[in-house]
Design an enzyme around this catalytic site. Sequence first.
Site, PDB file in Angstrom:
ATOM      1  N   GLN A 269     -90.329 123.185  32.193  1.00  0.00           N
ATOM      2  CA  GLN A 269     -90.441 122.087  33.151  1.00  0.00           C
ATOM      3  C   GLN A 269     -89.159 121.272  33.148  1.00  0.00           C
ATOM      4  OE1 GLN A 269     -93.598 119.364  32.364  1.00  0.00           O
ATOM      5  NE2 GLN A 269     -93.422 118.292  34.326  1.00  0.00           N
TER       6      GLN A 269
ATOM      7  N   ASN B 122     -95.100 107.460  29.490  1.00  0.00           N
ATOM      8  CA  ASN B 122     -95.558 107.404  28.105  1.00  0.00           C
ATOM      9  C   ASN B 122     -97.018 107.009  27.997  1.00  0.00           C
ATOM     10  OD1 ASN B 122     -93.251 107.870  26.066  1.00  0.00           O
ATOM     11  ND2 ASN B 122     -92.304 106.633  27.656  1.00  0.00           N
TER      12      ASN B 122
ATOM     13  N   GLN C 254     -86.582 103.161  27.937  1.00  0.00           N
ATOM     14  CA  GLN C 254     -87.588 103.947  27.217  1.00  0.00           C
ATOM     15  C   GLN C 254     -88.314 103.047  26.218  1.00  0.00           C
ATOM     16  OE1 GLN C 254     -90.041 106.050  26.042  1.00  0.00           O
ATOM     17  NE2 GLN C 254     -88.656 107.736  26.572  1.00  0.00           N
TER      18      GLN C 254
ATOM     19  N   ARG D  67     -90.652 103.958  24.053  1.00  0.00           N
ATOM     20  CA  ARG D  67     -90.972 104.629  22.798  1.00  0.00           C
ATOM     21  C   ARG D  67     -89.766 104.607  21.871  1.00  0.00           C
ATOM     22  NH1 ARG D  67     -92.623 110.811  22.260  1.00  0.00           N
ATOM     23  NH2 ARG D  67     -91.582 110.808  24.254  1.00  0.00           N
TER      24      ARG D  67
ATOM     25  N   GLY E   8     -88.800 112.883  30.601  1.00  0.00           N
ATOM     26  CA  GLY E   8     -88.546 114.121  29.872  1.00  0.00           C
ATOM     27  C   GLY E   8     -87.620 113.982  28.680  1.00  0.00           C
ATOM     28  N   GLU E   9     -87.630 112.814  28.028  1.00  0.00           N
ATOM     29  CA  GLU E   9     -86.704 112.616  26.905  1.00  0.00           C
ATOM     30  C   GLU E   9     -87.028 113.528  25.721  1.00  0.00           C
ATOM     31  OE1 GLU E   9     -84.884 109.118  24.015  1.00  0.00           O
ATOM     32  OE2 GLU E   9     -85.770 108.572  25.937  1.00  0.00           O
ATOM     33  N   ARG E  10     -88.313 113.869  25.499  1.00  0.00           N
ATOM     34  CA  ARG E  10     -88.656 114.768  24.393  1.00  0.00           C
ATOM     35  C   ARG E  10     -88.011 116.136  24.596  1.00  0.00           C
ATOM     36  NH1 ARG E  10     -93.115 116.777  23.549  1.00  0.00           N
ATOM     37  NH2 ARG E  10     -93.127 117.001  21.307  1.00  0.00           N
TER      38      ARG E  10
END
Length: 296
Positions: free
Chosen positions: A76, A127, A52, A54, A92-94
Amino acid sequence: MARNSRSKDNKKHGGLGRGIEALFEDEPQIEDNNEEEIQDLNLSDIRPNPYQPRKNFDDKSLKELADSIKENGVFQPIIVRQSVKGYEIIAGERRFRASKLAKKTTIPAIVRDFSESQMMEVAVLENLQREDLTPLEEAQAYEMLQKNLGLTQEEVSKRMGKSRPYIANYLRLLTLPNKTKHLLQHGDLSMGQARTLLGLKNKDKIDEVAKQVVKEGMPVRKVEALVASLNAKKPRKKTVQKSPFIRATEHQLANKLGSTVNISESKKGSGHLSIGFSSTAELNRILDVLGVDLDE
């Protein structure tokens, strides 16, 4: 609990975006699946994508997403791959972080078979498409692809759908000194300002000038003018402090010869002695004082 969901997109990897789909067009081992199984996985069994790019997640937006998940659930599913211990997030980490914040124990997910290189590229592309990366994080993501996949700048540009100069400009940000990188990472310094600072000939002054740029809120054009003016200035020559002995010797010789005297000394103990004169007559006078007879 398992649920079935039919994809509305007949392209490869529906739901991840055209950029990501295009990424895998040359991967024959990944087949089209119009129907994929959505599973409710335990959050405790899931780990973030190790690639990742971010580093910072906005606390306010995560809290808002967590409140929405508390009220309505996760619409989702996230995308994961199975690892030795549990699962690793592909995309989909958020949603994963917000679900944990909402005190959920499970999250809907689709399990796919991805290689290490695909994990890296999807993490970057997801991202980039969401515009979630800071300029520095984007630069670090391109560097990661280069190093871990052994890619050239040209190859990175093709895979990311960017021009080679675009990739090169971002990679140059990684040469900034750490204090300036910090300002860029936290949004105090813009991409345009940071790129302009890279044009400073004296790289040791970048942090100092960056601080000035932020303090005065300079637009890019003003930063360009400042850099140009600093580059045009000639560096001052360092003045070497002479020892008391050398200064005293210069003074005594000047008095004896009636002329200017300069002594320069190196660290090794050697040096130069120069005596000034303004005419041939003055030179002859100095020679007489020194007892030098050119007729001998």
